[in-house]
Design a protein around this motif. Structure first.
Motif, PDB file in Angstrom:
ATOM      1  N   ASP A  96     -13.881  18.787  25.035  1.00 31.55           N
ATOM      2  CA  ASP A  96     -13.686  20.240  25.086  1.00 31.55           C
ATOM      3  C   ASP A  96     -14.668  21.433  25.449  1.00 31.55           C
ATOM      4  OD1 ASP A  96     -14.833  19.051  22.529  1.00 31.55           O
ATOM      5  OD2 ASP A  96     -13.026  18.873  21.781  1.00 31.55           O
TER       6      ASP A  96
ATOM      7  N   PHE B  35     -16.030  25.362  23.387  1.00 36.95           N
ATOM      8  CA  PHE B  35     -16.453  26.385  22.511  1.00 36.95           C
ATOM      9  C   PHE B  35     -17.478  27.521  23.078  1.00 36.95           C
ATOM     10  CE2 PHE B  35     -14.514  23.310  20.486  1.00 36.95           C
ATOM     11  CZ  PHE B  35     -12.744  23.817  19.791  1.00 36.95           C
TER      12      PHE B  35
ATOM     13  N   VAL C 272     -11.962  29.234  24.972  1.00 40.30           N
ATOM     14  CA  VAL C 272     -11.820  28.370  24.001  1.00 40.30           C
ATOM     15  C   VAL C 272     -10.835  27.123  24.558  1.00 40.30           C
ATOM     16  CG1 VAL C 272     -10.870  26.268  22.428  1.00 40.30           C
ATOM     17  CG2 VAL C 272     -11.764  28.794  21.770  1.00 40.30           C
ATOM     18  N   HIS C 273     -11.383  25.756  25.346  1.00 46.25           N
ATOM     19  CA  HIS C 273     -11.083  25.100  26.148  1.00 46.25           C
ATOM     20  C   HIS C 273     -11.029  23.834  25.633  1.00 46.25           C
ATOM     21  CE1 HIS C 273     -11.037  21.793  28.918  1.00 46.25           C
ATOM     22  NE2 HIS C 273      -9.690  22.630  29.916  1.00 46.25           N
ATOM     23  N   LEU C 274      -9.144  23.492  25.238  1.00 43.92           N
ATOM     24  CA  LEU C 274      -9.331  22.280  24.475  1.00 43.92           C
ATOM     25  C   LEU C 274      -8.243  21.329  25.598  1.00 43.92           C
ATOM     26  CD1 LEU C 274      -7.763  23.230  20.813  1.00 43.92           C
ATOM     27  CD2 LEU C 274      -9.882  23.282  21.450  1.00 43.92           C
ATOM     28  N   ALA C 275      -8.940  19.415  24.632  1.00 49.63           N
ATOM     29  CA  ALA C 275      -8.842  18.880  25.793  1.00 49.63           C
ATOM     30  C   ALA C 275      -6.867  18.253  25.186  1.00 49.63           C
ATOM     31  CB  ALA C 275      -9.724  17.891  25.163  1.00 49.63           C
ATOM     32  N   SER C 276      -6.292  17.588  26.223  1.00 48.37           N
ATOM     33  CA  SER C 276      -5.291  17.491  26.092  1.00 48.37           C
ATOM     34  C   SER C 276      -4.883  16.621  25.138  1.00 48.37           C
ATOM     35  CB  SER C 276      -4.197  17.048  27.863  1.00 48.37           C
ATOM     36  OG  SER C 276      -5.345  16.092  28.130  1.00 48.37           O
TER      37      SER C 276
ATOM     38  N   TYR D 232      -7.294  13.487  24.352  1.00 44.17           N
ATOM     39  CA  TYR D 232      -7.952  13.256  22.983  1.00 44.17           C
ATOM     40  C   TYR D 232      -8.114  12.073  22.739  1.00 44.17           C
ATOM     41  CZ  TYR D 232     -10.428  15.760  19.127  1.00 44.17           C
ATOM     42  OH  TYR D 232     -10.841  15.958  18.043  1.00 44.17           O
TER      43      TYR D 232
ATOM     44  N   ARG E  60     -11.247  21.671  15.696  1.00 44.56           N
ATOM     45  CA  ARG E  60     -12.061  20.743  16.482  1.00 44.56           C
ATOM     46  C   ARG E  60     -13.294  20.866  16.937  1.00 44.56           C
ATOM     47  NH1 ARG E  60      -9.075  18.917  21.491  1.00 44.56           N
ATOM     48  NH2 ARG E  60      -7.139  18.581  19.422  1.00 44.56           N
TER      49      ARG E  60
ATOM     50  N   GLY F 287     -20.013  21.915  24.340  1.00 42.39           N
ATOM     51  CA  GLY F 287     -18.636  21.147  24.395  1.00 42.39           C
ATOM     52  C   GLY F 287     -19.231  19.772  24.404  1.00 42.39           C
TER      53      GLY F 287
ATOM     54  N   GLU G 241      -8.343  25.109  15.911  1.00 44.09           N
ATOM     55  CA  GLU G 241      -9.760  25.975  17.108  1.00 44.09           C
ATOM     56  C   GLU G 241     -10.855  24.831  16.016  1.00 44.09           C
ATOM     57  OE1 GLU G 241      -8.750  29.455  19.251  1.00 44.09           O
ATOM     58  OE2 GLU G 241      -7.956  28.951  21.168  1.00 44.09           O
TER      59      GLU G 241
END
Lengths: 331, 305
Positions: free
Chosen positions: B115, B117, B228-232, B236, B158, B106, B155
């Protein structure tokens, strides 16, 4: 013959070159994307899954990696180079893959109060020279700090001004003034910092209690030129408890009867300060005391004989006499 | 008076320098990584963290003790560690029945998780399993990403960005060509991500560019992508904001077309034709103190025809 040999030589050279190039060329369907600044290459070709499963996995990955690395190295060797201390160094271009920053952008320092004022008035910043002419020493000296020009701390004699107290220590006075200036400057600096911080935190306090809100409303209501006299009330608004009452005075000349009554009332109140006699209580007390006395005489009479008895009776005994002149202060 | 509403004025030059080194900067320093062990870790995870530490070495902190935290549930402790050690990249290793041999890669922005992973280690060979020469510490690796997933899948794209961020090392203006020794090769294939690390052997090819041979030095991972955690999007975008001062200045009157050809537009001043040098003839020679109209007019006429 000579022509033939030249052709042969050319063909051979061509063949050799082709062979050499074969060493370092790699064929790909889609060309790789490079980010030379980061030493990165991106191969968009879909890898052959069938080949991957059929071959040994490691072998496949290694050959893929070799080909890609060769392409990246080929690209790297095209860069302009220079020699730095017996090492060949390639100049890298700027990396163009956009990556997020670690921290937000640095914020500009908030302007001080002076800077705000100067901007408002359009006062430009003036650069002061470091050296100034010192008339006493006849030389250029620093404006500030050690060995500065016009250094008033180095005076060995100070003229006492006419208006000043002749016994006052002028050196101490100067030092004190200097210290005060320093302290003031420090205070201003801190104020500027505080102001700068407040700009960023402009959020009103979130959770105010009902009482606090009421207080705030009350304050707002009376914060008018006429102290809230002409302020409208809300429908069904309760009168606040916190509000103070205004003193009101009676007219100086007016109803004499009322004035007389008021004075009398006042006198009455003053009278009240003196303890008054409660008649019933006083009588009761008197009676109780007399009873007690009579009982004592009786006892003595039995013990002492006739004389005592007679005497006791003569004393009044159990008489219900009127109140004596002796006063009891009722409570 | 040094403290006012939480403003701490550094008392020594050294502490001042320290605080300055942690302030936000226009041109940022290299991102540091922290490697954190979770409450339970297997031998594989511990070894993997050590290996990642040695890949990233001068810019990494290996946490020695266990930290019972779950990055996907509560990020506060990670944020705290990030602030404490001034690291914006992290790897969190854990091992449990549901997610065996788990590594969470991360990155942070402004000490908040951007983010993350979660990658499960399916196959692993450590640095020590390969008995050969390694690369020197602090070598800037070459990063190669293969597979169309890294380009098509959001994903994976990223993840690619994160891995570049994680492993790229310092940004340098120039690099020693013979010092390009280390390749990290990421392959997205068959639903997995293969990370291989090779040492580059430069062989003579007969021309200037060398031929490349690779020797695997480890570590090698076969990862499977888990959570997975992606930024808004707005965060971002905010994280990518470039300072105005660093943006390249636009040059006037220069344009490029689709093929990269450079076009320039020049603005010329009007030529003063009266001063034009024409053919020299004895008869037209200027005499001293004599300025005739004919002399002025004649070159103009000649040009306009």
């Amino acid at each position: 013959m000579a022509a033939c040999s030249i052709e042969d030589v050319l063909a051979k050279v061509e063949k050799d070159e082709a062979e050499i190039l074969k060493n370092i060329t790699v064929h790909k369907e889609l060309e790789l994307e490079f980010d030379i600044g980061n030493l990165a290459a991106f191969d968009k070709n879909p890898a052959d899954v069938g080949l991957f499963r059929k071959h040994k996995k490691e072998e496949f990955l290694r050959s893929l990696a070799r080909d890609n690395t060769q392409l990246l190295i080929n690209e790297m060797w095209k860069l302009p180079t220079e020699r730095v201390q017996e090492a060949v160094v390639a100049k890298l271009p700027e990396p163009h893959t956009r990556l997020p920053r670690e921290k937000p952008l640095p914020k500009p320092r908030p302007p001080t109060k002076w800077e705000e004022f100067a901007k408002l008035k359009g006062i430009p910043k003036k650069k002061k020279t470091n050296l100034v002419w010192d008339d006493v020493h006849k030389e250029w000296r620093r404006r500030w700090g050690y060995k500065r020009a016009k250094d008033d701390t180095k005076d060995w004699l100070i003229e006492v001004p006419e208006s000043a107290d002749p016994n006052e220590d002028q050196f101490a006075r100067r030092l004190k003034a200097k210290n005060e200036r320093v302290a003031k400057n420090e205070l201003n600096r801190l104020k500027n910092i505080a102001r700068g911080q407040k700009v960023s935190v402009q959020v009103p306090p979130k959770d105010q209690s009902k009482a606090e809100l009421g207080k705030a409303m009350q304050l707002a209501r009376i914060s008018t030129a006429s102290v809230g006299k002409f302020q409208d009330k809300l429908p069904k608004e309760k009168p606040t408890r916190t509000v103070g009452k205004k003193r009101s005075f009676q007219p100086l000349i007016g109803d004499f009867n009322m004035e007389k009554q008021r004075q009398l009332d006042l006198l009455k109140v003053m009278e009240n300060k003196k303890p008054r006699m409660n008649v019933t209580r006083a009588v009761n007390r008197q009676m109780r005391e007399e009873d007690a006395e009579a009982a004592r005489h009786k006892k003595e009479g039995r013990r002492g004989g006739k004389g005592g008895k007679k005497k006791g009776r003569g004393g009044g005994g159990k008489g219900r006499g009127g109140p004596k002149s002796k006063k009891h202060h009722g409570k | 008076m040094t403290q006012l509403d939480g403003i701490v004025k550094p008392k020594t030059k050294r502490s001042k320098r320290f605080l300055q080194s942690r302030e936000p900067k226009l041109v940022e320093n290299i991102k540091n990584a922290m490697l954190i062990k979770g409450g339970n870790t297997s031998q594989v995870v511990t070894q993997a963290l050590k290996d990642i530490h040695s890949l990233k070495k001068p810019n990494a902190v290996l946490y020695k003790k266990k930290n019972i935290t779950r990055p996907f549930e509560d990020q506060t402790s990670l944020e705290f560690f990030s602030k404490k050690s001034d690291c914006s990249l992290f790897v969190f290793g854990s091992h449990n029945k549901k997610r065996p041999n788990n590594l969470v890669f991360g990155r942070m922005f402004d000490f908040h998780v951007l983010d993350m992973f979660e990658l499960g280690i399916e196959n692993y060979l450590s640095l020590e399993d390969f008995k050969n020469a390694k690369f020197p510490e602090g070598t800037k690796p070459m990063l190669i990403f293969a597979g169309d997933l890294f380009d098509t899948d959001n994903e994976h794209r990223r993840l690619k960005s994160l891995l570049v961020d994680f492993f790229r090392g310092p940004t340098v203006p120039c690099v020693r060509l013979s010092g390009l020794e280390h390749v990290l090769h990421f392959t997205a294939l068959d639903g997995k991500i293969f990370l291989r690390s090779y040492r580059v052997l430069l062989k003579k090819s007969g021309c200037r560019t060398p031929r490349i041979e690779l020797e695997e030095i480890g570590p090698s991972f076969d990862f499977s992508l888990r959570r997975v955690h992606l930024a808004s999007d707005d965060l971002y975008k905010k994280a990518h904001k470039q300072p105005k001062q660093l943006k390249p200045k636009k040059k006037k009157n220069i344009s490029h077309d689709a093929f990269g050809t450079k076009y320039g537009r020049l603005h010329m001043q009007k030529q003063d034709l009266s001063k034009l040098q024409t053919r020299k003839m004895k008869g037209l020679r200027k005499r001293r103190g004599e300025v005739t109209e004919e002399e002025h007019g004649s070159p103009k006429k000649a040009k306009s025809d």
